[in-house]
Design a protein around this motif. Sequence first.
Motif, PDB file in Angstrom:
ATOM      1  N   GLU A  84       0.820  -1.318   0.052  1.00  0.00           N
ATOM      2  CA  GLU A  84       0.088  -0.053   0.030  1.00  0.00           C
ATOM      3  C   GLU A  84       0.976   1.157   0.091  1.00  0.00           C
ATOM      4  OE1 GLU A  84      -3.254   0.546  -0.407  1.00  0.00           O
ATOM      5  OE2 GLU A  84      -3.552  -1.613  -0.394  1.00  0.00           O
ATOM      6  N   ARG A  85       0.727   2.172  -0.854  1.00  0.00           N
ATOM      7  CA  ARG A  85       1.219   3.593  -1.066  1.00  0.00           C
ATOM      8  C   ARG A  85       2.874   3.355  -0.820  1.00  0.00           C
ATOM      9  NH1 ARG A  85      -3.197   5.347  -3.421  1.00  0.00           N
ATOM     10  NH2 ARG A  85      -4.664   5.331  -2.276  1.00  0.00           N
ATOM     11  N   ILE A  86       3.451   2.473  -1.772  1.00  0.00           N
ATOM     12  CA  ILE A  86       4.784   2.622  -1.843  1.00  0.00           C
ATOM     13  C   ILE A  86       5.049   2.493  -3.296  1.00  0.00           C
ATOM     14  CG2 ILE A  86       5.101   1.445   0.425  1.00  0.00           C
ATOM     15  CD1 ILE A  86       5.910  -1.212  -0.913  1.00  0.00           C
ATOM     16  N   GLN A  87       5.949   3.288  -3.692  1.00  0.00           N
ATOM     17  CA  GLN A  87       6.512   3.269  -4.926  1.00  0.00           C
ATOM     18  C   GLN A  87       7.382   2.271  -5.563  1.00  0.00           C
ATOM     19  OE1 GLN A  87       5.208   5.257  -7.638  1.00  0.00           O
ATOM     20  NE2 GLN A  87       3.816   5.749  -5.938  1.00  0.00           N
ATOM     21  N   GLY A  88       7.274   1.342  -6.604  1.00  0.00           N
ATOM     22  CA  GLY A  88       8.330   0.271  -6.713  1.00  0.00           C
ATOM     23  C   GLY A  88       8.359  -0.811  -5.611  1.00  0.00           C
ATOM     24  N   LEU A  89       9.339  -1.256  -5.217  1.00  0.00           N
ATOM     25  CA  LEU A  89       9.611  -2.291  -4.311  1.00  0.00           C
ATOM     26  C   LEU A  89      10.918  -2.005  -3.448  1.00  0.00           C
ATOM     27  CD1 LEU A  89       8.896  -5.556  -6.306  1.00  0.00           C
ATOM     28  CD2 LEU A  89       7.359  -4.395  -4.885  1.00  0.00           C
ATOM     29  N   TYR A  99       9.162  -4.114   6.910  1.00  0.00           N
ATOM     30  CA  TYR A  99       8.624  -4.447   5.776  1.00  0.00           C
ATOM     31  C   TYR A  99       7.248  -4.796   5.873  1.00  0.00           C
ATOM     32  CZ  TYR A  99      13.015  -4.818   3.134  1.00  0.00           C
ATOM     33  OH  TYR A  99      14.301  -4.698   2.785  1.00  0.00           O
ATOM     34  N   LYS A 100       6.889  -5.165   7.120  1.00  0.00           N
ATOM     35  CA  LYS A 100       5.565  -5.878   7.232  1.00  0.00           C
ATOM     36  C   LYS A 100       4.255  -4.836   7.136  1.00  0.00           C
ATOM     37  CE  LYS A 100       5.683  -5.870  12.185  1.00  0.00           C
ATOM     38  NZ  LYS A 100       5.683  -6.745  13.389  1.00  0.00           N
ATOM     39  N   ASP A 101       4.330  -3.694   7.757  1.00  0.00           N
ATOM     40  CA  ASP A 101       3.412  -2.913   7.484  1.00  0.00           C
ATOM     41  C   ASP A 101       3.178  -2.103   5.902  1.00  0.00           C
ATOM     42  OD1 ASP A 101       2.439  -3.142  10.022  1.00  0.00           O
ATOM     43  OD2 ASP A 101       3.612  -1.635  10.751  1.00  0.00           O
ATOM     44  N   LYS A 102       4.365  -1.998   5.417  1.00  0.00           N
ATOM     45  CA  LYS A 102       4.309  -1.245   4.040  1.00  0.00           C
ATOM     46  C   LYS A 102       3.921  -2.509   2.904  1.00  0.00           C
ATOM     47  CE  LYS A 102       7.311   2.346   5.325  1.00  0.00           C
ATOM     48  NZ  LYS A 102       7.592   2.080   6.476  1.00  0.00           N
ATOM     49  N   TYR A 103       4.392  -3.635   3.103  1.00  0.00           N
ATOM     50  CA  TYR A 103       4.234  -4.587   2.016  1.00  0.00           C
ATOM     51  C   TYR A 103       2.921  -5.344   2.353  1.00  0.00           C
ATOM     52  CZ  TYR A 103       8.408  -3.916  -0.422  1.00  0.00           C
ATOM     53  OH  TYR A 103       9.366  -3.469  -1.443  1.00  0.00           O
ATOM     54  N   ASN A 104       2.454  -5.544   3.395  1.00  0.00           N
ATOM     55  CA  ASN A 104       0.909  -5.905   4.085  1.00  0.00           C
ATOM     56  C   ASN A 104       0.933  -7.393   3.494  1.00  0.00           C
ATOM     57  OD1 ASN A 104      -1.299  -5.890   5.138  1.00  0.00           O
ATOM     58  ND2 ASN A 104      -2.314  -4.868   3.289  1.00  0.00           N
ATOM     59  N   PRO A 105       1.667  -8.522   4.222  1.00  0.00           N
ATOM     60  CA  PRO A 105       1.270  -9.811   4.040  1.00  0.00           C
ATOM     61  C   PRO A 105      -0.125 -10.080   4.483  1.00  0.00           C
ATOM     62  CG  PRO A 105       2.878  -9.620   5.972  1.00  0.00           C
ATOM     63  CD  PRO A 105       2.451  -8.137   5.261  1.00  0.00           C
ATOM     64  N   LYS A 106      -0.656 -11.073   3.686  1.00  0.00           N
ATOM     65  CA  LYS A 106      -2.098 -11.320   4.060  1.00  0.00           C
ATOM     66  C   LYS A 106      -2.195 -12.383   5.097  1.00  0.00           C
ATOM     67  CE  LYS A 106      -3.938  -8.734   2.252  1.00  0.00           C
ATOM     68  NZ  LYS A 106      -4.601  -7.499   3.136  1.00  0.00           N
ATOM     69  N   ARG A 107      -1.006 -13.252   5.485  1.00  0.00           N
ATOM     70  CA  ARG A 107      -1.033 -13.848   6.594  1.00  0.00           C
ATOM     71  C   ARG A 107       0.641 -13.910   7.229  1.00  0.00           C
ATOM     72  NH1 ARG A 107      -2.257 -19.347   3.500  1.00  0.00           N
ATOM     73  NH2 ARG A 107      -0.148 -19.643   2.324  1.00  0.00           N
ATOM     74  N   GLU A 108       0.846 -14.540   8.160  1.00  0.00           N
ATOM     75  CA  GLU A 108       2.271 -14.442   8.860  1.00  0.00           C
ATOM     76  C   GLU A 108       3.141 -15.095   7.908  1.00  0.00           C
ATOM     77  OE1 GLU A 108       5.494 -13.279  11.073  1.00  0.00           O
ATOM     78  OE2 GLU A 108       3.332 -12.539  11.054  1.00  0.00           O
ATOM     79  N   PRO A 109       4.059 -14.583   7.267  1.00  0.00           N
ATOM     80  CA  PRO A 109       5.123 -15.432   6.505  1.00  0.00           C
ATOM     81  C   PRO A 109       5.875 -16.183   7.088  1.00  0.00           C
ATOM     82  CG  PRO A 109       5.672 -13.150   6.184  1.00  0.00           C
ATOM     83  CD  PRO A 109       4.103 -13.290   7.056  1.00  0.00           C
ATOM     84  N   HIS A 166      -0.829   1.183  -5.412  1.00  0.00           N
ATOM     85  CA  HIS A 166      -2.070   0.802  -4.708  1.00  0.00           C
ATOM     86  C   HIS A 166      -2.679  -0.255  -5.457  1.00  0.00           C
ATOM     87  CE1 HIS A 166      -5.515   1.416  -2.159  1.00  0.00           C
ATOM     88  NE2 HIS A 166      -6.302   1.764  -3.021  1.00  0.00           N
ATOM     89  N   ASN A 167      -3.519  -1.172  -4.896  1.00  0.00           N
ATOM     90  CA  ASN A 167      -4.385  -2.215  -5.422  1.00  0.00           C
ATOM     91  C   ASN A 167      -3.899  -3.073  -6.466  1.00  0.00           C
ATOM     92  OD1 ASN A 167      -6.722  -1.111  -4.207  1.00  0.00           O
ATOM     93  ND2 ASN A 167      -7.354   0.250  -6.025  1.00  0.00           N
ATOM     94  N   TYR A 168      -2.754  -3.549  -5.823  1.00  0.00           N
ATOM     95  CA  TYR A 168      -1.914  -4.959  -6.630  1.00  0.00           C
ATOM     96  C   TYR A 168      -1.729  -5.849  -5.733  1.00  0.00           C
ATOM     97  CZ  TYR A 168       2.427  -2.937  -5.523  1.00  0.00           C
ATOM     98  OH  TYR A 168       3.779  -2.427  -4.884  1.00  0.00           O
ATOM     99  N   PHE A 169      -1.370  -6.974  -6.166  1.00  0.00           N
ATOM    100  CA  PHE A 169      -0.872  -8.183  -5.225  1.00  0.00           C
ATOM    101  C   PHE A 169       0.517  -8.506  -5.745  1.00  0.00           C
ATOM    102  CE2 PHE A 169      -5.424  -8.267  -4.616  1.00  0.00           C
ATOM    103  CZ  PHE A 169      -5.540  -8.623  -2.898  1.00  0.00           C
TER     104      PHE A 169
END
Length: 174
Positions: A84-89, A99-109, A166-169
């Motif tokens: 969410e709201r980060i340019q590039g990677l 990383y976790k709050d910006k890359y937002n994993p959908k479950r604990e990696p 925004h709006n991608y996985f």
Amino acid sequence: HGLHGFGLGNNAFDPTRLHDALGYDLFRAAKLPASRTAFIKLSLTVAGKYDNTYVGVYTMMEPVDKSFLREHFGSDKGMLLKPERIQGLPYFGEQWDAYKDKYNPKREPTAAQKRRLIEFTKLINQANDETFSDKIGEFLDIDEFLRFAAVNSLISNLDGFFAGGHNYFLYLNP
């Protein structure tokens, strides 16, 4: 149709109401994982307030969930991210907490998945040209990424990876 839920797009900025559905169709035509869509006429009932009141035409979208991952990647055991709201990677250093709050994993990696994302971001942000060229294919299906870039350009996607961040996985396929 095997769905456990769905998303609704209100098409507020698209008077044709076609952009999202056609975009997903183009991604699928390019042999890229993309949600199925359908158009729905939505009505709302709220006891004592609304009785089957027409709300509008919406685009219903298949969610990117375990079923979607199994269908398109053969497994749901990888790391699914919704940045969410980060340019590039961007590379944020060697600690997962950055990383976790910006890359937002959908479950604990897993530890290995965390390490893999950190290595990938470090490669694309800090490697010299020779190292990048030698190693990028170990992290990314280059042909698939180029098709992804082409479709995004073709549909003028202003709300995804190449624009608003925004709006991608992202999915780390095990």
